[in-house]
Design an enzyme around this catalytic site. Structure first.
Site, PDB file in Angstrom:
ATOM      1  CB  THR A 323      -0.994  -0.024   1.252  1.00  0.00           C
ATOM      2  OG1 THR A 323      -0.299   0.332   2.379  1.00  0.00           O
ATOM      3  CG2 THR A 323      -1.618  -1.270   1.300  1.00  0.00           C
ATOM      4  CB  CYS A 324       0.084   4.694  -1.233  1.00  0.00           C
ATOM      5  SG  CYS A 324       0.187   3.991  -2.905  1.00  0.00           S
ATOM      6  CG  ASP A 325       0.117   4.298   5.750  1.00  0.00           C
ATOM      7  OD1 ASP A 325       1.272   4.342   6.342  1.00  0.00           O
ATOM      8  OD2 ASP A 325      -0.972   4.705   6.164  1.00  0.00           O
ATOM      9  CG  ASN A 366      -3.224   2.347  -1.142  1.00  0.00           C
ATOM     10  OD1 ASN A 366      -2.268   2.091  -1.170  1.00  0.00           O
ATOM     11  ND2 ASN A 366      -3.910   3.407  -0.491  1.00  0.00           N
TER      12      ASN A 366
END
Ligand SMILES: *Cc1c(COP(=O)(O)O)cnc(C)c1O
Length: 376
Positions: A323-325, A366
């Protein structure tokens, strides 16, 4: 990895990570617990994995259930188990949820405060309540902090309050911390429980039950003692503190019941470095903290990994999710050792993932779907 899981994965065609749970392992775990403490009723902690097939298999074996919400209570009742096999074990409940559980037939409730006793007394007259006491969680890999339970001295007053309000002051509970590797961790809490039994008896209240909670471990990287060893240590503490007046006991295994029954299949999305000279590779999987591996928080639970290239030379890697975290990193402080030959697209198996994975998976962070689960 069991043969049944291996066969299942060979036939699976869908894309994306999944967890596969082998019910034969869950059944064997139930029997080990039942055998380890033959006079103790087993209440499976539903939150560890509430899959309907798991609940049904345990129902058929005669298990009872520890539920944290009315949602879990309804899932258990749907298996055909009667409400007398349910404990509403959360000490933090809305009054209308207590009322709903009572109407569904549940008669056993956890409390750790006067305020919660008053809620139960208002909407669940004459129900049985047990008071949870604090436990420091020493020796546990996933300790439970001070959120639940009260000081043992206060428990005596909480139980007396319940008694005065017409409830059945039934007993004492505690949780020694999840993934508890020390078989003697129950001793201190059992000593406190015996003290509470004595002080209540002096006030004319005879308690009946000690709830031993969960904490029984699953094997991740290190060997853990068997259920039998826990049973022996707990029984000897019961003898030590209660003499020949051993109370009724229940236990609430969660992780120990399902952890080793499940495994996750995941795929390598990317292997890269942060500079030409970087010694560490970053390996990104299609599952991370938000896909079900929340217990890697603070690198607390370290799962065993299997790759199709095991046996080749290994080197340390940071392991991260898709994910983009930026919090979605599984292991960095203590890197994992993976084969140098590992390639993008390889399947990686994560072992001992039957507990605390499916329900920790985000709904659609996401745009990734929640973790797929197969119970076979
Ligand atoms: C979570 C929980 C359990 C199960 O704990 P494990 O460490 O997974 O065995 C048991 N009892 C209560 C009250 C819980 O909240």
């Amino acid at each position: 990895m069991t043969d049944r899981i291996r066969e299942f994965l060979k036939t699976r065609r869908e894309d994306g990570p999944c967890v596969v749970v082998d019910l034969d392992v869950v059944r064997a775990n139930y029997r080990s617990f039942a055998h380890a403490l033959p006079d103790t009723r087993v209440f499976y902690a539903v939150k560890a994995n509430p899959d309907a097939a798991i609940l049904k298999a345990l129902e058929e074996l005669g298990s009872s259930f520890d539920c944290a919400s009315t949602g879990e209570i309804e899932m258990v009742l749907a298996t055909g188990a009667g409400p007398e096999r349910i404990s509403f074990g959360n000490t933090i409940k809305k009054e209308r949820d207590i009322e709903r559980a009572f109407k569904l037939g549940v008669r056993l409730f956890a409390v750790d405060s006067y305020e919660e006793v008053e809620k139960v007394a208002r909407v669940a007259p004459r129900a049985k309540v047990f008071c949870r006491i604090l436990c420091d969680g020493a020796g546990a890999e996933w300790p439970l902090s001070r959120k639940f339970g009260c000081e043992p001295e206060m428990a005596v007053d909480v139980l007396e309050h319940a008694h005065r309000l017409g409830l059945t002051a039934y007993g004492v509970s505690f949780h020694v911390g999840s993934q508890q590797n020390n078989v003697n961790a129950w001793d201190g809490a059992l000593s406190s429980a015996a003290m509470i039994f004595r002080e209540c008896a002096e006030r004319g209240i005879s308690l009946a039950m000690v709830n031993l909670g969960g904490g029984f471990p699953t094997r991740y990287l290190k060997d853990v003692p068997a259920a039998k060893n826990y049973g022996e240590a707990i029984f000897s503490s019961l003898r030590k503190h209660f003499g020949n007046r051993i109370p009724e006991t229940i236990m609430e295994p969660g992780r120990g019941m399902v952890g080793n029954a499940g495994m996750i299949e995941t795929e390598v999305v990317l292997i890269s470095k942060k500079s030409e000279t970087d010694a560490l590779r970053w390996v990104y999987l299609d599952i991370g903290k938000f896909g079900g591996l929340a217990e890697t928080m603070d690198e607390a639970i370290r799962y065993p990994l299997r790759t199709p290239r095991d046996g080749d030379d290994v080197a340390p890697c940071v392991l991260a999710g898709p994910t983009c975290d930026s919090a979605d990193v599984l292991y960095e402080k203590t890197p994992v050792h993976l084969p140098l030959s590992l390639a993008i697209g390889d399947k990686v198996l994560i072992e001992a993932c039957g507990a605390y994975t499916t329900t920790y998976s985000a709904v659609a962070f996401n745009g990734f779907p929640p973790l797929k689960s197969y119970v076979i």
